[in-house]
Scaffold this motif. Structure first.
Motif, PDB file in Angstrom:
ATOM      1  N   LEU A  64       0.822  -1.209   0.000  1.00 57.79           N
ATOM      2  CA  LEU A  64       0.000   0.000   0.000  1.00 57.79           C
ATOM      3  C   LEU A  64       0.860   1.265   0.000  1.00 57.79           C
ATOM      4  O   LEU A  64       0.501   2.261  -0.636  1.00 57.79           O
ATOM      5  CB  LEU A  64      -0.936  -0.006   1.207  1.00 57.79           C
ATOM      6  N   VAL A 117      -5.223  -3.131  -3.730  1.00 58.70           N
ATOM      7  CA  VAL A 117      -5.520  -2.599  -2.396  1.00 58.70           C
ATOM      8  C   VAL A 117      -6.343  -3.597  -1.587  1.00 58.70           C
ATOM      9  O   VAL A 117      -6.046  -3.877  -0.414  1.00 58.70           O
ATOM     10  CB  VAL A 117      -6.267  -1.256  -2.501  1.00 58.70           C
ATOM     11  N   VAL A 141       1.069   6.829  -6.931  1.00 59.91           N
ATOM     12  CA  VAL A 141      -0.046   7.719  -7.269  1.00 59.91           C
ATOM     13  C   VAL A 141       0.346   9.166  -7.017  1.00 59.91           C
ATOM     14  O   VAL A 141       0.085  10.058  -7.838  1.00 59.91           O
ATOM     15  CB  VAL A 141      -1.303   7.337  -6.459  1.00 59.91           C
ATOM     16  N   ALA A 193       0.661   4.061  -2.977  1.00 55.91           N
ATOM     17  CA  ALA A 193       0.348   5.450  -2.636  1.00 55.91           C
ATOM     18  C   ALA A 193       1.429   6.397  -3.143  1.00 55.91           C
ATOM     19  O   ALA A 193       1.134   7.491  -3.657  1.00 55.91           O
ATOM     20  CB  ALA A 193       0.188   5.596  -1.120  1.00 55.91           C
ATOM     21  N   TYR A 215     -11.249   0.225   1.770  1.00 56.30           N
ATOM     22  CA  TYR A 215     -10.731   0.520   0.423  1.00 56.30           C
ATOM     23  C   TYR A 215     -11.210   1.892  -0.043  1.00 56.30           C
ATOM     24  O   TYR A 215     -10.404   2.726  -0.494  1.00 56.30           O
ATOM     25  CB  TYR A 215     -11.172  -0.560  -0.565  1.00 56.30           C
ATOM     26  N   ARG A 216     -12.522   2.121   0.049  1.00 55.34           N
ATOM     27  CA  ARG A 216     -13.062   3.414  -0.395  1.00 55.34           C
ATOM     28  C   ARG A 216     -12.457   4.561   0.408  1.00 55.34           C
ATOM     29  O   ARG A 216     -12.126   5.615  -0.131  1.00 55.34           O
ATOM     30  CB  ARG A 216     -14.587   3.421  -0.229  1.00 55.34           C
ATOM     31  N   GLY A 271      -5.774  -1.571  -9.759  1.00 54.59           N
ATOM     32  CA  GLY A 271      -5.377  -0.862  -8.544  1.00 54.59           C
ATOM     33  C   GLY A 271      -6.269  -1.232  -7.368  1.00 54.59           C
ATOM     34  O   GLY A 271      -5.789  -1.456  -6.253  1.00 54.59           O
ATOM     35  N   ALA A 272      -7.587  -1.306  -7.620  1.00 55.45           N
ATOM     36  CA  ALA A 272      -8.519  -1.689  -6.562  1.00 55.45           C
ATOM     37  C   ALA A 272      -8.226  -3.102  -6.072  1.00 55.45           C
ATOM     38  O   ALA A 272      -8.251  -3.378  -4.859  1.00 55.45           O
ATOM     39  CB  ALA A 272      -9.951  -1.592  -7.074  1.00 55.45           C
ATOM     40  N   THR A 298      -8.430   5.015  -0.342  1.00 53.53           N
ATOM     41  CA  THR A 298      -8.134   5.492  -1.698  1.00 53.53           C
ATOM     42  C   THR A 298      -8.581   6.941  -1.868  1.00 53.53           C
ATOM     43  O   THR A 298      -7.881   7.733  -2.514  1.00 53.53           O
ATOM     44  CB  THR A 298      -8.791   4.605  -2.770  1.00 53.53           C
ATOM     45  N   ASP A 299      -9.722   7.297  -1.284  1.00 56.55           N
ATOM     46  CA  ASP A 299     -10.167   8.689  -1.356  1.00 56.55           C
ATOM     47  C   ASP A 299      -9.193   9.607  -0.617  1.00 56.55           C
ATOM     48  O   ASP A 299      -8.882  10.711  -1.079  1.00 56.55           O
ATOM     49  CB  ASP A 299     -11.566   8.843  -0.767  1.00 56.55           C
ATOM     50  N   GLU A 324      -7.768   0.887 -13.282  1.00 51.55           N
ATOM     51  CA  GLU A 324      -8.400   1.239 -12.012  1.00 51.55           C
ATOM     52  C   GLU A 324      -8.834  -0.028 -11.279  1.00 51.55           C
ATOM     53  O   GLU A 324      -8.664  -0.143 -10.056  1.00 51.55           O
ATOM     54  CB  GLU A 324      -9.608   2.146 -12.252  1.00 51.55           C
ATOM     55  N   LEU A 360      -6.005   9.891  -2.818  1.00 49.36           N
ATOM     56  CA  LEU A 360      -6.234  10.732  -3.992  1.00 49.36           C
ATOM     57  C   LEU A 360      -6.445  12.193  -3.587  1.00 49.36           C
ATOM     58  O   LEU A 360      -6.016  13.108  -4.292  1.00 49.36           O
ATOM     59  CB  LEU A 360      -7.436  10.218  -4.780  1.00 49.36           C
TER      60      LEU A 360
END
Length: 234
Positions: free
Chosen positions: A88, A126, A95, A92, A144-145, A122-123, A148-149, A119, A152
Protein backbone atom coordinates in the motif's frame (compact mmCIF):
# COMPACT_ATOMS: atom_id res chain seq x y z
CA UNK A 1 14.25 21.03 -27.14
CA UNK A 2 11.45 21.13 -29.69
CA UNK A 3 8.07 20.22 -28.24
CA UNK A 4 6.55 16.98 -29.54
CA UNK A 5 2.97 17.26 -30.68
CA UNK A 6 0.58 14.37 -30.32
CA UNK A 7 0.20 12.11 -33.31
CA UNK A 8 -3.04 12.62 -35.19
CA UNK A 9 -4.51 13.42 -38.60
CA UNK A 10 -2.20 16.44 -38.87
CA UNK A 11 0.78 14.07 -39.14
CA UNK A 12 -0.99 11.40 -41.16
CA UNK A 13 -1.59 9.03 -38.24
CA UNK A 14 -5.12 7.75 -37.57
CA UNK A 15 -7.19 9.33 -34.84
CA UNK A 16 -7.51 6.93 -31.90
CA UNK A 17 -8.55 7.20 -28.26
CA UNK A 18 -4.92 7.12 -27.17
CA UNK A 19 -3.98 9.94 -29.57
CA UNK A 20 -6.91 12.05 -28.32
CA UNK A 21 -5.90 11.52 -24.68
CA UNK A 22 -2.29 12.45 -25.57
CA UNK A 23 -3.58 15.75 -26.96
CA UNK A 24 -5.90 16.33 -23.99
CA UNK A 25 -2.99 15.76 -21.60
CA UNK A 26 -0.90 18.32 -23.49
CA UNK A 27 -3.67 20.93 -23.49
CA UNK A 28 -4.36 20.60 -19.77
CA UNK A 29 -0.68 20.55 -18.82
CA UNK A 30 0.01 23.69 -20.85
CA UNK A 31 -3.19 25.64 -20.20
CA UNK A 32 -4.66 24.29 -16.97
CA UNK A 33 -7.84 22.37 -16.22
CA UNK A 34 -10.13 24.97 -17.82
CA UNK A 35 -8.26 24.91 -21.13
CA UNK A 36 -9.73 21.61 -22.26
CA UNK A 37 -12.55 22.06 -24.76
CA UNK A 38 -13.62 19.96 -27.73
CA UNK A 39 -12.77 22.78 -30.13
CA UNK A 40 -9.31 23.23 -28.61
CA UNK A 41 -8.82 19.48 -28.81
CA UNK A 42 -9.81 19.42 -32.47
CA UNK A 43 -7.39 22.25 -33.23
CA UNK A 44 -4.57 20.47 -31.39
CA UNK A 45 -5.24 17.32 -33.40
CA UNK A 46 -5.59 19.16 -36.69
CA UNK A 47 -9.14 17.94 -37.27
CA UNK A 48 -12.72 19.05 -36.76
CA UNK A 49 -13.74 18.65 -33.13
CA UNK A 50 -16.69 16.48 -34.16
CA UNK A 51 -14.19 13.76 -35.13
CA UNK A 52 -13.35 13.42 -31.43
CA UNK A 53 -16.99 12.54 -30.73
CA UNK A 54 -16.63 9.36 -32.77
CA UNK A 55 -14.36 8.07 -29.99
CA UNK A 56 -15.69 9.84 -26.89
CA UNK A 57 -19.31 10.79 -26.16
CA UNK A 58 -18.29 14.17 -24.78
CA UNK A 59 -15.85 16.11 -22.66
CA UNK A 60 -16.67 14.16 -19.51
CA UNK A 61 -15.69 10.91 -21.21
CA UNK A 62 -12.36 12.49 -22.14
CA UNK A 63 -11.81 13.48 -18.51
CA UNK A 64 -12.45 9.87 -17.52
CA UNK A 65 -9.84 8.92 -20.13
CA UNK A 66 -7.38 11.27 -18.41
CA UNK A 67 -8.15 9.60 -15.07
CA UNK A 68 -7.45 6.24 -16.69
CA UNK A 69 -4.15 7.55 -18.07
CA UNK A 70 -3.06 8.75 -14.61
CA UNK A 71 -3.79 5.36 -13.06
CA UNK A 72 -2.07 3.56 -15.92
CA UNK A 73 1.05 5.64 -15.40
CA UNK A 74 0.96 5.14 -11.63
CA UNK A 75 0.82 1.36 -12.09
CA UNK A 76 3.36 1.18 -14.90
CA UNK A 77 6.34 0.78 -12.54
CA UNK A 78 4.48 -0.58 -9.52
CA UNK A 79 5.71 -3.74 -7.83
CA UNK A 80 3.91 -5.18 -4.78
CA UNK A 81 5.92 -5.09 -1.56
CA UNK A 82 6.77 -7.99 0.72
CA UNK A 83 3.67 -7.40 2.86
CA UNK A 84 0.40 -5.48 2.87
CA UNK A 85 1.93 -2.36 4.40
CA UNK A 86 4.79 -2.15 1.90
CA UNK A 87 2.40 -2.79 -0.99
CA UNK A 88 0.00 0.00 0.00
CA UNK A 89 2.89 2.37 0.70
CA UNK A 90 4.43 1.77 -2.71
CA UNK A 91 1.10 2.22 -4.50
CA UNK A 92 0.35 5.45 -2.64
CA UNK A 93 3.78 6.84 -3.50
CA UNK A 94 3.32 5.95 -7.17
CA UNK A 95 -0.05 7.72 -7.27
CA UNK A 96 1.41 10.79 -5.58
CA UNK A 97 4.35 10.99 -7.98
CA UNK A 98 1.99 10.72 -10.95
CA UNK A 99 -0.12 13.59 -9.59
CA UNK A 100 2.99 15.70 -9.08
CA UNK A 101 4.18 15.02 -12.65
CA UNK A 102 0.80 16.06 -14.07
CA UNK A 103 -0.65 18.51 -11.53
CA UNK A 104 -3.24 20.19 -13.75
CA UNK A 105 -4.46 16.83 -15.05
CA UNK A 106 -4.63 15.48 -11.49
CA UNK A 107 -6.73 18.46 -10.36
CA UNK A 108 -9.15 17.78 -13.23
CA UNK A 109 -9.33 14.00 -13.21
CA UNK A 110 -7.71 12.25 -10.24
CA UNK A 111 -10.91 12.06 -8.19
CA UNK A 112 -13.00 10.55 -11.01
CA UNK A 113 -14.01 6.89 -11.31
CA UNK A 114 -12.58 5.86 -14.67
CA UNK A 115 -14.10 2.33 -14.76
CA UNK A 116 -10.95 1.18 -16.52
CA UNK A 117 -8.92 -2.05 -16.29
CA UNK A 118 -6.05 -0.18 -14.62
CA UNK A 119 -8.40 1.24 -12.01
CA UNK A 120 -9.78 -2.26 -11.40
CA UNK A 121 -6.22 -3.56 -11.09
CA UNK A 122 -5.38 -0.86 -8.54
CA UNK A 123 -8.52 -1.69 -6.56
CA UNK A 124 -7.66 -5.38 -6.63
CA UNK A 125 -4.16 -4.66 -5.30
CA UNK A 126 -5.52 -2.60 -2.40
CA UNK A 127 -8.25 -5.09 -1.47
CA UNK A 128 -5.78 -8.00 -1.64
CA UNK A 129 -3.50 -6.11 0.76
CA UNK A 130 -6.41 -5.47 3.12
CA UNK A 131 -7.28 -9.16 3.12
CA UNK A 132 -3.75 -9.89 4.32
CA UNK A 133 -4.42 -7.85 7.44
CA UNK A 134 -7.77 -9.57 8.02
CA UNK A 135 -10.21 -7.12 6.43
CA UNK A 136 -12.71 -8.78 4.11
CA UNK A 137 -16.21 -8.34 2.76
CA UNK A 138 -17.96 -5.08 3.51
CA UNK A 139 -15.19 -3.99 5.90
CA UNK A 140 -12.64 -4.33 3.10
CA UNK A 141 -14.91 -2.34 0.78
CA UNK A 142 -15.33 0.43 3.38
CA UNK A 143 -11.62 0.71 4.13
CA UNK A 144 -10.73 0.52 0.42
CA UNK A 145 -13.06 3.41 -0.39
CA UNK A 146 -11.81 5.42 2.58
CA UNK A 147 -8.07 5.07 2.08
CA UNK A 148 -8.13 5.49 -1.70
CA UNK A 149 -10.17 8.69 -1.36
CA UNK A 150 -7.72 9.95 1.28
CA UNK A 151 -4.72 9.12 -0.90
CA UNK A 152 -6.23 10.73 -3.99
CA UNK A 153 -7.31 13.77 -1.96
CA UNK A 154 -3.76 14.20 -0.71
CA UNK A 155 -2.32 13.84 -4.21
CA UNK A 156 -4.89 16.21 -5.71
CA UNK A 157 -4.29 18.78 -2.96
CA UNK A 158 -0.55 18.77 -3.55
CA UNK A 159 -1.16 18.94 -7.30
CA UNK A 160 -3.49 21.92 -6.83
CA UNK A 161 -0.78 23.69 -4.86
CA UNK A 162 1.61 23.18 -7.77
CA UNK A 163 -0.84 24.83 -10.18
CA UNK A 164 -0.94 28.04 -8.11
CA UNK A 165 0.88 31.12 -9.31
CA UNK A 166 4.44 31.13 -7.99
CA UNK A 167 3.85 34.36 -6.10
CA UNK A 168 0.86 32.82 -4.30
CA UNK A 169 2.91 29.78 -3.31
CA UNK A 170 5.74 32.01 -2.10
CA UNK A 171 3.26 34.04 -0.07
CA UNK A 172 1.88 30.94 1.63
CA UNK A 173 5.37 29.66 2.44
CA UNK A 174 6.37 33.06 3.77
CA UNK A 175 3.29 33.13 6.01
CA UNK A 176 4.56 30.02 7.79
CA UNK A 177 7.98 31.60 8.20
CA UNK A 178 6.84 35.02 9.38
CA UNK A 179 3.16 35.59 10.21
CA UNK A 180 2.80 32.37 12.19
CA UNK A 181 5.87 33.26 14.22
CA UNK A 182 4.15 36.51 15.18
CA UNK A 183 1.10 34.72 16.59
CA UNK A 184 0.51 35.94 20.15
CA UNK A 185 1.60 33.38 22.79
CA UNK A 186 -1.09 34.81 25.03
CA UNK A 187 -3.90 34.32 22.52
CA UNK A 188 -2.59 31.19 20.79
CA UNK A 189 -0.27 29.49 23.30
CA UNK A 190 -0.24 26.05 21.66
CA UNK A 191 0.34 27.44 18.17
CA UNK A 192 3.13 29.70 19.42
CA UNK A 193 4.87 26.73 21.03
CA UNK A 194 5.37 24.99 17.68
CA UNK A 195 5.29 27.90 15.20
CA UNK A 196 9.06 27.83 14.71
CA UNK A 197 8.83 24.29 13.30
CA UNK A 198 5.94 24.76 10.84
CA UNK A 199 8.03 26.04 7.93
CA UNK A 200 10.46 23.13 8.32
CA UNK A 201 7.84 20.53 7.37
CA UNK A 202 8.18 19.76 3.66
CA UNK A 203 5.69 18.07 1.33
CA UNK A 204 7.54 14.75 1.33
CA UNK A 205 7.63 14.52 5.13
CA UNK A 206 3.99 15.54 5.38
CA UNK A 207 2.94 12.88 2.85
CA UNK A 208 4.94 10.13 4.53
CA UNK A 209 3.47 11.06 7.92
CA UNK A 210 -0.06 11.01 6.55
CA UNK A 211 0.62 7.65 4.91
CA UNK A 212 1.96 6.24 8.18
CA UNK A 213 -1.11 7.45 10.05
CA UNK A 214 -3.40 5.80 7.48
CA UNK A 215 -1.53 2.50 7.63
CA UNK A 216 -1.43 2.57 11.43
CA UNK A 217 -5.17 3.23 11.38
CA UNK A 218 -5.77 0.21 9.14
CA UNK A 219 -3.80 -1.98 11.53
CA UNK A 220 -5.70 -0.73 14.58
CA UNK A 221 -9.04 -1.12 12.81
CA UNK A 222 -8.19 -4.66 11.68
CA UNK A 223 -7.24 -5.62 15.23
CA UNK A 224 -10.51 -4.17 16.51
CA UNK A 225 -12.48 -6.14 13.92
CA UNK A 226 -10.62 -9.33 14.82
CA UNK A 227 -11.26 -8.76 18.54
CA UNK A 228 -14.93 -8.12 17.90
CA UNK A 229 -15.22 -11.37 15.92
CA UNK A 230 -13.57 -13.36 18.70
CA UNK A 231 -15.91 -12.01 21.39
CA UNK A 232 -19.14 -12.23 19.39
CA UNK A 233 -21.41 -15.20 20.21
CA UNK A 234 -20.74 -18.18 17.98
Amino acid sequence: MQEQRPRGPRSGHPLTKAVIIDAAMLIVEQGGANALTLRRLGAELGTDHTAVLRHFRGKDQIILGLAERLMSEALSEFEPGSGWRATLSQLARQVRQTCIRHPSVAVLAAMRVSRSPDEFRGADIVIAALSQVGLRGRKAALIYRTITDLALAAGSYEAAMLTLDESARDGDREALRREYLLASPRDYPHLAAVAQFLADVDDEEQFETALELILDGIEVHAARVAGSSETSPG
